[in-house]
Motif scaffolding. Sequence first.
Motif, short mmCIF file in Angstrom:
data_model
loop_
_atom_site.label_atom_id
_atom_site.label_comp_id
_atom_site.label_asym_id
_atom_site.label_seq_id
_atom_site.Cartn_x
_atom_site.Cartn_y
_atom_site.Cartn_z
N GLU A 205 0.83 -1.20 0.00
CA GLU A 205 0.00 0.00 0.00
C GLU A 205 0.86 1.26 0.00
O GLU A 205 1.91 1.31 0.64
N SER A 206 0.40 2.24 -0.73
CA SER A 206 1.11 3.52 -0.78
C SER A 206 0.90 4.28 0.53
O SER A 206 -0.12 4.13 1.20
N SER A 207 1.88 5.08 0.89
CA SER A 207 1.80 5.93 2.08
C SER A 207 1.77 7.38 1.63
O SER A 207 2.57 7.79 0.78
N ILE A 208 0.84 8.15 2.18
CA ILE A 208 0.76 9.57 1.85
C ILE A 208 0.66 10.36 3.15
O ILE A 208 0.15 9.88 4.16
N VAL A 209 1.17 11.58 3.10
CA VAL A 209 1.05 12.51 4.22
C VAL A 209 0.55 13.84 3.65
O VAL A 209 1.23 14.43 2.80
N GLN A 210 -0.63 14.27 4.05
CA GLN A 210 -1.18 15.55 3.58
C GLN A 210 -1.27 16.51 4.76
O GLN A 210 -1.83 16.18 5.81
N LEU A 211 -0.72 17.70 4.58
CA LEU A 211 -0.71 18.73 5.62
C LEU A 211 -1.51 19.93 5.15
O LEU A 211 -1.27 20.46 4.05
N ASP A 212 -2.46 20.36 5.96
CA ASP A 212 -3.28 21.53 5.63
C ASP A 212 -2.64 22.80 6.21
O ASP A 212 -1.77 22.74 7.10
N ASN A 213 -3.08 23.96 5.68
CA ASN A 213 -2.56 25.26 6.15
C ASN A 213 -1.03 25.24 6.17
O ASN A 213 -0.40 25.62 7.17
N LYS B 250 -13.69 28.27 -4.12
CA LYS B 250 -13.23 27.31 -5.12
C LYS B 250 -14.16 27.34 -6.33
O LYS B 250 -15.38 27.24 -6.18
N SER B 251 -13.57 27.44 -7.52
CA SER B 251 -14.36 27.58 -8.75
C SER B 251 -14.04 26.50 -9.76
O SER B 251 -14.02 26.75 -10.97
N PHE B 252 -13.79 25.28 -9.31
CA PHE B 252 -13.49 24.17 -10.22
C PHE B 252 -13.83 22.86 -9.52
O PHE B 252 -14.02 22.81 -8.30
N THR B 253 -13.90 21.82 -10.33
CA THR B 253 -14.00 20.46 -9.83
C THR B 253 -12.84 19.66 -10.41
O THR B 253 -12.21 20.07 -11.38
N GLY B 254 -12.59 18.49 -9.84
CA GLY B 254 -11.50 17.65 -10.33
C GLY B 254 -10.17 18.06 -9.72
O GLY B 254 -10.10 18.72 -8.69
N GLY B 255 -9.10 17.67 -10.40
CA GLY B 255 -7.76 17.99 -9.94
C GLY B 255 -7.23 17.10 -8.85
O GLY B 255 -6.17 17.37 -8.27
N GLU B 256 -7.93 15.98 -8.54
CA GLU B 256 -7.47 15.09 -7.49
C GLU B 256 -6.15 14.40 -7.88
O GLU B 256 -5.89 14.15 -9.07
N LEU B 257 -5.38 14.08 -6.89
CA LEU B 257 -4.13 13.34 -7.08
C LEU B 257 -4.37 11.90 -6.66
O LEU B 257 -4.88 11.65 -5.56
N GLN C 186 -3.71 -1.85 -9.25
CA GLN C 186 -4.89 -1.13 -9.72
C GLN C 186 -5.51 -0.27 -8.61
O GLN C 186 -6.28 0.64 -8.89
N SER C 187 -5.17 -0.55 -7.37
CA SER C 187 -5.71 0.21 -6.25
C SER C 187 -4.89 1.48 -6.03
O SER C 187 -3.72 1.56 -6.42
N TYR C 188 -5.51 2.47 -5.42
CA TYR C 188 -4.83 3.74 -5.22
C TYR C 188 -5.51 4.51 -4.08
O TYR C 188 -6.61 4.16 -3.63
N LYS C 189 -4.83 5.55 -3.63
CA LYS C 189 -5.39 6.48 -2.65
C LYS C 189 -5.64 7.81 -3.37
O LYS C 189 -4.83 8.23 -4.20
N THR C 190 -6.74 8.44 -3.06
CA THR C 190 -7.11 9.71 -3.70
C THR C 190 -6.87 10.86 -2.74
O THR C 190 -7.30 10.82 -1.59
N VAL C 191 -6.18 11.89 -3.23
CA VAL C 191 -5.86 13.07 -2.43
C VAL C 191 -6.66 14.25 -2.97
O VAL C 191 -6.55 14.61 -4.15
#
Length: 287
Positions: free
Chosen positions: A103-111, A216-223, A239-244
Amino acid sequence: MELESNPIQVIVMMTGGHQYELSLTADAPLLQELFQALSNRGNNGGKDVFKIANEEDGSCLYIPRDAIAAIATVPPIPVQSLNLQAPSRQPEPTPPPPQQLIESSIVQLDNFLKPAEYQELMETVFPQEGTASSGIQLPTPQSFELSREVLLHRVQMMLPDVLIQLGLEGFPLTAMEAENIPNHATEGQGISVDGNSPETALRVVNFCYFFYQTPKSFTGGELRVYDSQIVNNHLSIAQSYKTVEPRQNSIVFFLTSNAYEVLPVYPNSPAFGDRCFRVSGWMRRSG
C-alpha cells in the motif's frame, strides 16, 4: 453381455427442442458414440460434432456433441452394456501467480504556508485581485523565486515528521528541487513514475502543493497515488490507489517509487483565477 443386432429406433433429442430419428443396430458404433456424448455432455467444450449419414438420400447431419440433451430408444437397451467411458476431467486452470500488495503511504498537511506567506504567494500569482481575465498571467521564474524558496523552506522544516510518517525516519536526504513556476494545466497528468531515469534516480520523496483562489471555482484535480504489487519478484503498479483532494494551501508527500496521476480540472469558467494551481517537487538522497 453382447448386444443383439436387431434394429433399434433411436430418437436424438437436442437443445432447442429439435430431434432426429434414425434406426441403428444395437451394436452400431454410432449408438455407443451417441450415448458416450450424452454421458460426457458439458465436458468437451462443444468442439466436436457428429456426422450422421442418411443412406436414403446421401445427406449428412452434423450435430455438436454438447447439443445432445437426451436419447430415446425402442426397445430400451441396457446402457451399462455399452461400456461407456467415464468423462475425462478437464485440467484445472493454472492459478495466477501470488501477488503481494504494498500500500502507498501519503502525508497531507493543511494550512501549510503561514498566513503572511500564503498572502504573498497569492499576490505574486494574482497581482490584480478581482480580475477575471482568461489570459495567462503566471509569474516568471524570477518573480516566483521568493515564493518557491519559502515553500522549500517550509518543506525542510516539516521534513523530519514527514519522513517518520512515511517510514523513512533518519533517511539521508541531501537536496530538494521544485518546479520554477506553478502548474495550472487543466488536462491533468497521466500515470507517471518518477525516479526511473538516470537524471531522477536519486529522488526519494515527491511532494505536491495545492493552492487556488477562494471560493473554489473548479472540480477535479485530485491526485491519485497508486499502490504497488510484487508479482514474480517484480515490482509493478497495482490497480488500487489512494485519492488526495486538492485542498487549499495543502501539501501532500509520497514515495517517489509510487506511481501517481493528476485528474483533469474542470473550471467553472475560462477565467485564469478559476483554475487549480500546484507546485511539484522532490527530495533527493546523496549519490
